[in-house]
Design an enzyme around this catalytic site. Structure first.
Site, mmCIF file in Angstrom:
data_model
loop_
_atom_site.group_PDB
_atom_site.id
_atom_site.type_symbol
_atom_site.label_atom_id
_atom_site.label_comp_id
_atom_site.label_asym_id
_atom_site.label_seq_id
_atom_site.Cartn_x
_atom_site.Cartn_y
_atom_site.Cartn_z
ATOM 1 C CG HIS A 204 -1.738 -1.049 1.570
ATOM 2 N ND1 HIS A 204 -1.309 -2.180 2.198
ATOM 3 C CD2 HIS A 204 -3.059 -1.221 1.356
ATOM 4 C CE1 HIS A 204 -2.340 -3.014 2.362
ATOM 5 N NE2 HIS A 204 -3.409 -2.461 1.849
ATOM 6 C CG ASP B 84 1.756 -0.985 3.369
ATOM 7 O OD1 ASP B 84 1.051 -0.661 4.329
ATOM 8 O OD2 ASP B 84 1.405 -1.776 2.468
HETATM 9 C C1 XUL Z 1 -7.354 -6.746 4.521
HETATM 10 C C2 XUL Z 1 -6.604 -7.137 3.323
HETATM 11 C C3 XUL Z 1 -5.783 -6.068 2.691
HETATM 12 C C4 XUL Z 1 -5.707 -6.160 1.210
HETATM 13 C C5 XUL Z 1 -5.003 -4.997 0.562
HETATM 14 O O1 XUL Z 1 -8.156 -7.753 5.057
HETATM 15 O O2 XUL Z 1 -6.627 -8.266 2.910
HETATM 16 O O3 XUL Z 1 -4.521 -6.096 3.261
HETATM 17 O O4 XUL Z 1 -5.080 -7.332 0.806
HETATM 18 O O5 XUL Z 1 -5.538 -3.783 0.905
#
Ligand code: XUL
Ligand code: CO
Length: 440
Positions: free
Chosen positions: A102, A105
């Protein structure tokens, strides 16, 4: 550059008899299964947020792990760089070839978008160098549109147009970063795209806006040369009470309803499928049969807990049925992302190694056993034969060709008298075939 995981070696395949905790027992990257190397069947990825960001904090207690990776202070650019150093060293030592991220992150979010974006430019320059050095690649990127308080009512689904625009800005930059890093995909996980109560929510309005935001993302992504897939990652609840991308079937319906099929597939996650009341295999099957199985987030839930525990997968029955569905669907355009975290009391760097060894070995076993089920052939033959009457009778063939009428079927039924029983499903026999394939 200083080694961060000192005393922790490069992990190698040593075979099932090895007692070395820092070795693979089943993941043998060069072993050929069904004509392809294990490493090609299993494009493992490290999730930046769990591996490098999650230090064990939960709602009842503080961090247990040290994820500063030598930085003097966390939440700084020095820390962001230390995470890059740690991440690449870790992936190299485990033989992991992809990572997922993300936006926030990678860097701490600043007070302004401009400053956050400048930080993202700086860190992705640094990551690119490491990627060139190591050959490690980006599986997918995404924007975190659920952590900051501004997203309390969602991003695309927010009641506020200012929040919608902020989400658009984050997606634009996350797409820039994904393209810069050569990412194969871009994910939308709508963690807060849902509602707490229908008393304050216009569901149709919110869904139309989410689709509009996705369309904008596709248009922009393609304009900057993004050639990969966009993915929706379904999840029924948590953090919201109800999330719009409930499960694979719901997300596919949404993608089709809003004309997004050309650009979107699914990123199916194990623990999300089970939260929706399905098996992982169910959601993989629904995605696969619709040509929408793009990428997979691998982890494991806990039926005794019932929330998204994101454990490292060790259930080999589940990993086998996952790999069975992936093989049947002809493989993945994406990969297998460990959206998984160590348990809070497993807080040492060595535990990170154990976690990935467990997960990679579980999926290597899953691949081996799934290939064995296919080669054994009894399950596939049974399923095919179960529907044989649609091939062996004239009316069956007509029904399949879409040429039969209700009157015709009814006349055949009258001629037959009462329909005979349809034949045993043989579930217990088939389950014992699976056990035999596993343990012979
Ligand atoms: C949350 C989840 C996230 C997604 C990406 O449950 O799985 O980490 O994979 O936003
Ligand atoms: Co996920």
């Amino acid at each position: 550059m200083t080694e961060i995981f000192r005393n922790l070696p490069k992990v190698r395949y040593e075979g099932a008899d090895s007692k070395n905790p820092l070795s693979f027992k089943f993941y043998d990257p060069d072993r050929v299964i069904l004509g392809k190397k294990m490493s090609e069947h299993l494009p493992f990825a490290m999730a930046w947020w769990h591996a490098l960001g999650n230090a064990g904090k939960d709602i009842f207690g503080d961090s247990t792990a040290d994820k500063a990776f030598g930085a003097a202070e966390t939440g700084t650019m020095e820390h962001a760089k230390a995470k890059v150093d740690a991440g690449f060293e870790f992936m190299q030592k485990l033989g992991i070839r992809y990572f997922c991220f993300h936006d926030i992150d990678l860097v701490p979010e600043a007070d302004t978008l401009e400053e956050t974006n400048a930080r993202l430019d700086e860190i992705t320059d640094y990551m690119l160098e490491k990627m060139k050095e190591t050959g490690i690649r980006n599986l997918w990127g995404t924007a975190n549109m659920f952590f900051n308080p501004r997203f309390m009512n969602g991003a695309g689904s927010s009641n506020s147009v200012d929040v919608f625009c902020h989400a658009a800005a984050q997606i634009k930059k996350a797409l820039d970063c994904t393209v810069k890093l050569g990412g194969r995909g871009y994910v939308f996980w709508g963690g807060r795209e849902g509602y707490e109560t229908l008393l304050n929510t216009d569901v149709r309005f919110e869904q139309e806006n989410i689709a509009a935001l996705m369309r904008m993302a596709v248009k922009y992504g393609r304009s900057i040369g993004f050639k990969g897939n966009f993915y929706i990652e379904p999840k029924p609840k948590e953090p919201m009470k109800h999330q719009y991308d409930y499960d694979a079937a719901t997300a596919i319906g949404f993608i089709r309803q809003y004309g997004l099929s050309k650009d979107f597939k699914l990123n199916v996650e194990s623990n999300h499928a089970t939260l929706a009341g399905h098996t992982f295999q169910h959601d993989l099957r629904i995605a696969g049969m619709n040509g929408m199985l793009g990428s997979v987030d691998i982890n494991q839930g806990d039926l005794l807990l019932g929330w998204d525990t994101d454990e490292f997968p060790y259930d080999v029955y589940e990993s086998t049925m996952c790999m069975y569905e992936i093989l049947k669907a002809g493989g993945l355009s994406g990969g297998l992302n460990f959206d998984a975290k160590n348990r809070r009391p497993s807080y040492t760097p060595e535990d990170m190694f154990h976690a990935f060894i467990l997960g990679m070995d579980s999926f290597a076993l899953g691949l081996i056993k799934a290939a064995a089920i296919i080669e054994d052939g009894r399950i596939d033959t049974f399923v095919k034969d179960r529907y044989a009457s649609y091939q062996t009778t004239g009316i069956g063939r007509k029904i399949r060709a879409g040429e039969a009428t209700l009157e015709e079927c009814a006349a055949i039924a009258v001629g037959n008298g009462n329909a005979p029983l349809p034949g045993s499903g043989r579930q217990e026999y088939l389950e014992s075939v699976i056990n035999q394939v596993f343990f012979k």
